[in-house]
Design an enzyme around this catalytic site. Structure first.
Site, mmCIF file in Angstrom:
data_model
loop_
_atom_site.group_PDB
_atom_site.id
_atom_site.type_symbol
_atom_site.label_atom_id
_atom_site.label_comp_id
_atom_site.label_asym_id
_atom_site.label_seq_id
_atom_site.Cartn_x
_atom_site.Cartn_y
_atom_site.Cartn_z
ATOM 1 N N HIS A 178 0.772 -1.216 0.180
ATOM 2 C CA HIS A 178 0.204 -0.007 -0.055
ATOM 3 C C HIS A 178 0.932 1.655 -0.181
ATOM 4 C CE1 HIS A 178 -3.617 2.579 1.415
ATOM 5 N NE2 HIS A 178 -4.009 2.388 0.427
ATOM 6 N N LYS A 180 2.864 4.436 -1.086
ATOM 7 C CA LYS A 180 2.749 5.115 -1.730
ATOM 8 C C LYS A 180 4.466 6.248 -2.033
ATOM 9 C CE LYS A 180 -1.379 3.235 -2.155
ATOM 10 N NZ LYS A 180 -2.465 3.809 -1.890
ATOM 11 N N ASP A 185 15.053 11.517 -9.020
ATOM 12 C CA ASP A 185 16.453 12.338 -8.844
ATOM 13 C C ASP A 185 16.467 12.280 -7.591
ATOM 14 O OD1 ASP A 185 17.021 11.547 -11.232
ATOM 15 O OD2 ASP A 185 16.596 13.560 -12.307
#
Length: 541
Positions: A178, A180, A185
């Protein structure tokens, strides 16, 4: 699943990615005992015992406000990528051709660019053998086999007969990747948003952009570690879906499908060092500002970031961090807080913390923001999942009943912006905490007690928690989650966070027990029965 082929190619890919991070200074502890005491120390002392700490400048944090801004920023960063793109997400929408084309363009324009994408195996292959997240991403592997790696994490909680029996539409209730994290860079977007069209247009979430190599490298190490205990996606023209998931022999753990227990043990050994606290309780006296990773070039800490990780059932730094942050016994005065989760079903310890904080003798005012049924992503959904909005309304009712019994000073507000499925309708997926403090001056700077409040030198401070977690039993018992708790007394950053909070509140209205007991909102026997069945089968909302 079959053993992986092309091992040499994968190992070279990983070596190249490792060099991108290891060529710079990795996070190193720095003793700040020689610095003058900071007013933030009352907030950070407990947190320093729970999680790593990175001191950064407040101007390295940008708060994005709406889905379009999030998507435009993500595409802009991808187009400018020179060395690395790493994306950790639950899934990438199967029709997100523009996003994938943007990654293609970046790879074509920069010959040294490497791309690493991590998704969930269950969600990423749910539509197979039809078009899916996996089939979309397989095109990147075909075009750039030496520079792109796609990994898919599979929960160790869904195996054997249980996996065979539970429908694909609801099997994510037994555990997911789950996280995110969207790194390009030296910049990182930390969010609760996935990568699909609704999250780019009309699904409200939260998004913080960190322009810091130190922060980006730290979360990249977490991304890389999870990739190493995940299946790898490979192009396979002979299979019905034209791709396959394989378990590389080089992974430092057995497959979660063949040996879940040993998999969890190996994963814990790999991830635990990444979430070790900055200092131990025994060293606090000699390090009043804690031993930290320091990027901020200031004589006194004004902003500190704590990476948080949940890897059930063995690792959880987020839950103790929430309890430490919202402790009414803090030496600093917590004046109010707001807590948001699109799917409001707080873990029992989170619920106890919120109600205890807002009840006598503390009675600190709290605001809960959650999705109205009309802003729930499962509103009018087909099948069992269509019962979820009513189930979450039932859970909100239980919370308000508990708040009434505790005489808690807390308000529940539901977010609604149109109706899901209708023109102009939005869904609500934001999650997080905002805690507002009134700080006392640092001991060495404290004026006489007879001074006025202005002369006392009190100042505001704020903390926010952002990331993937919904703070539920499922989040802490089943799902792989990453977040960050950021603390500051910088006035400009505080204004940004308060504007973010107020912008979300703008679309809310207060609801009470009577509203949730109404005929239109009351959970019927089907909803309660489905909730019971999920619980009995080991799943969670």
């Amino acid at each position: 699943m079959a053993e992986a082929s092309g091992r040499d190619r994968r190992e070279k890919f990983l070596r190249d990615l490792i060099e991108i991070t290891d060529s710079s200074s990795a996070p190193v502890a720095a003793n700040h005992a020689s610095q003058s005491p900071s007013a933030l120390v009352g907030i950070t002392t407990q947190l320093d015992q729970i999680a790593p700490r990175i001191d950064i400048r407040p101007d390295q944090i940008e708060v994005l406000e709406e889905p379009k801004e999030f998507y435009d920023t993500l595409k802009r960063l991808i187009r400018s990528a020179k060395q690395r793109i790493f994306l950790s997400t639950l899934y990438i929408g199967k029709t997100e051709h523009e996003l994938v084309s943007t990654i293609h363009e970046a790879l074509a324009s920069e010959g040294q660019l490497k791309v690493s994408i991590l998704t969930d195996a269950l969600r990423g292959t749910r539509e197979d053998p039809e078009s899916s997240c996996a089939s979309l991403l397989a095109n990147l592997i075909v075009a750039y086999p030496d520079r792109v790696e796609i990994r898919m994490y599979h929960t160790p909680n869904l195996t054997g007969l249980r996996k065979a029996l539970i429908p694909k539409r609801i099997n994510e209730g037994w555990g997911l990747q789950h996280i995110k994290l969207y790194g390009i860079d030296d910049q990182l977007i930390l969010s609760g948003a996935n990568l699909s069209s609704d999250y780019f247009t009309n699904r409200q979430d939260r998004y913080h952009l960190f322009s810091s190599r130190t922060v980006t490298d730290y979360f990249y190490r977490i991304h890389r570690a999870v990739c190493s205990i995940s299946f790898i996606l490979e192009d396979s023209p002979a299979s019905s879906s034209s791709h396959t998931l394989t378990w590389p022999n080089s992974n430092p753990a057995p497959s979660p499908l063949s040996d879940p227990r040993r998999y969890i043990q190996a994963a814990t050994r790999l991830l635990l060092p990444l979430c070790s606290p900055s200092v131990s309780s025994s060293s606090l006296q000699s390090a009043p500002l804690s031993a930290t990773t320091k990027e901020a070039d200031t004589s006194e800490t004004t902003t500190a970031l704590y990476p948080l990780l949940s890897h059930p059932p063995t690792i959880n730094t987020e839950l103790p961090a929430i309890r430490a942050l919202l402790s009414p016994l803090s030496s600093n005065h917590l004046t109010s807080y707001a807590f948001t989760a699109g799917y409001f079903n707080p873990h029992p310890l989170v619920k106890r913390t919120l109600l205890g904080l807002s009840s006598s003798p503390f009675s600190i005012p709290g605001t809960i923001l959650t999705a109205s049924p009309h802003a729930n992503g499962f509103y009018n959904s087909a099948g069992v999942s269509g019962l979820l909005p009513a189930a979450y309304s039932h859970l909100s009712l239980r919370f308000l009943q508990a708040a009434r019994h505790a005489r808690a000073n807390v308000v529940l507000r539901e977010w609604k912006r149109g109706i899901v499925g209708e023109e102009g309708g939005w869904t609500y997926h934001a999650k997080g905490v905002w805690a507002h403090f009134q700080l006392a001056p640092a001991p060495s700077q404290a004026p006489p007690q007879s001074s006025s409040p202005e002369e006392q030198g009190t100042e505001e401070a704020e903390a926010t928690l952002i990331g993937s977690s919904n703070y539920t039993t499922r989040s802490y018992n089943l799902d792989l989650e990453v977040g960050a708790l950021v603390v500051t007394n910088d006035k400009t950053l505080i204004r940004k966070w308060r504007r973010e909070e107020e912008n979300l509140k703008e679309w809310t209205q207060s609801v009470g027990e009577g509203d949730l007991k109404s005929k239109e909102r009351k959970a019927d026997w089907k909803v309660r029965g489905a909730m019971l069945i999920v619980k009995l089968l080991g799943g969670s909302l």
